[in-house]
Each structure stands twice: as C-alpha cells, then as structure tokens.
Design a protein around this motif. Structure first.
Motif, PDB file in Angstrom:
ATOM      1  N   ILE A   2       0.859  -1.184   0.000  1.00 20.82           N
ATOM      2  CA  ILE A   2       0.000   0.000   0.000  1.00 20.82           C
ATOM      3  C   ILE A   2       0.899   1.239   0.000  1.00 20.82           C
ATOM      4  N   PRO A  19      -6.914   1.290  11.067  1.00 24.28           N
ATOM      5  CA  PRO A  19      -7.629   1.211   9.788  1.00 24.28           C
ATOM      6  C   PRO A  19      -8.809   2.179   9.765  1.00 24.28           C
ATOM      7  N   VAL A  21     -11.890   4.188   6.895  1.00 25.65           N
ATOM      8  CA  VAL A  21     -12.600   4.203   5.618  1.00 25.65           C
ATOM      9  C   VAL A  21     -13.038   5.631   5.308  1.00 25.65           C
ATOM     10  N   PRO A  56     -16.063  -2.630   7.524  1.00 25.23           N
ATOM     11  CA  PRO A  56     -15.720  -1.380   6.836  1.00 25.23           C
ATOM     12  C   PRO A  56     -16.902  -0.600   6.260  1.00 25.23           C
ATOM     13  N   ARG A  77     -14.962   0.180  -4.099  1.00 27.43           N
ATOM     14  CA  ARG A  77     -13.684   0.480  -3.448  1.00 27.43           C
ATOM     15  C   ARG A  77     -12.753   1.047  -4.512  1.00 27.43           C
ATOM     16  N   ALA A  80      -6.397   2.201  -1.532  1.00 26.76           N
ATOM     17  CA  ALA A  80      -5.980   2.441  -0.148  1.00 26.76           C
ATOM     18  C   ALA A  80      -4.604   3.094  -0.134  1.00 26.76           C
ATOM     19  N   CYS A  98      -5.787   3.849   5.149  1.00 19.66           N
ATOM     20  CA  CYS A  98      -6.981   4.546   4.675  1.00 19.66           C
ATOM     21  C   CYS A  98      -7.524   3.875   3.412  1.00 19.66           C
ATOM     22  N   THR A  99      -8.698   3.258   3.511  1.00 17.07           N
ATOM     23  CA  THR A  99      -9.345   2.666   2.354  1.00 17.07           C
ATOM     24  C   THR A  99     -10.399   3.655   1.869  1.00 17.07           C
ATOM     25  N   TYR A 101     -13.460   4.756  -0.812  1.00 16.40           N
ATOM     26  CA  TYR A 101     -14.561   4.261  -1.642  1.00 16.40           C
ATOM     27  C   TYR A 101     -15.155   5.401  -2.448  1.00 16.40           C
TER      28      TYR A 101
END
Length: 145
Positions: A2, A19, A21, A56, A77, A80, A98-99, A101
């Motif tokens: 990542i 983690p 989102v 998430p 998604r 990340a 950090c994911t 969307y």
C-alpha cells in the motif's frame, strides 16, 4: 504493498495501526468534503476509524453521516494508502491505513453530529488542491481519471 502518502516514518517512533474508511462523494463537478476545525483547520474526505468489531462499509456509513449529515450509497472500493501521523485528539502516533470508496450522496439527513465538522461542497478542481492530506488528493485524482 500500500502506497504511503504524507510525512515520512520517524525512526524509533512506535505507531499504532489504525484502519479507516473514507468516501469520495461526487455530484456533478463537486465533491462533498468535511471541514474539520481542530486541531488544524483542514478539508478532508469524510470518513474515519473503523471501531473494533465493526465492518468497513457500516463504518463508512456511520463516519460519513457523523461528519457530513448525509446518507450515502457506496459504489465501489477505489484503493488504499497509508499515512504515518500524530493524532492529537487521541494522543496517538498512528499508521493510518486509509481505504477509500467512491460513493454517491443520497440525502441530507441533518447537520454533522461530529463536533467541529462542517459539510462543504467543493468544486473538484479546488478540492484537488485544498484537501488537507496528499493521500486524499491522490485518491481524488485517481477517481477523476
């Protein structure tokens, strides 16, 4: 692997993995961002940490609602990134995973419930420069193609 964005890792500093989102909420040529007043005023993608035991997508819905007052529909998604940063509100050195969307703003339910947050519609071209961290800016650029 990542990709890392932002400040470099401080040698000898212990970081807690956190983690989170975040959502890119596009409507026409604007995005719905959140402006956080403290500790440093900045524009951000709405979102935040995933609580222990939380999944998430429910975390994303909760965080976006808290920070913008909006109900959203998650599209997909996007990707990340990692940030190594000090979080003064938690007195914590964090490795933020950090994911991000893509999502659609569906309906404003009310004002943000998170203290110090304001929902702001930013033109995407302005957001590419005004979002407070390089990871958010890179993800927005990716979303825009």
């Amino acid at each position: 692997m990542i990709r890392r964005h932002g400040e470099p890792v401080k040698p000898g500093q212990n970081y807690t993995r956190r983690p989170g989102v975040y959502a890119i909420l596009l409507r026409g040529d604007h995005i719905l961002a959140t402006h956080q007043a403290e500790p440093i005023p900045e524009f951000q993608l709405p979102g935040g940490g995933i609580d222990r035991g939380e999944q998430p997508i429910p975390a994303l819905h909760r965080e976006v609602h808290e920070e913008t007052g909006w109900k959203i529909a998650v599209t997909r998604r996007l990707g990340a990134f990692r940030r190594f940063t000090y979080m003064p509100e938690y007195d914590l050195w964090a490795e933020k995973v950090c994911t991000v969307y893509l999502a659609r703003p569906v309906r404003r339910l009310g004002p943000p419930s998170e203290p110090g947050h304001t929902a702001i519609w930013l033109p995407v071209e302005e957001a590419l420069h005004r979002l407070g961290n390089p990871g958010d800016r890179a993800m927005l650029a990716r979303a825009l193609g």
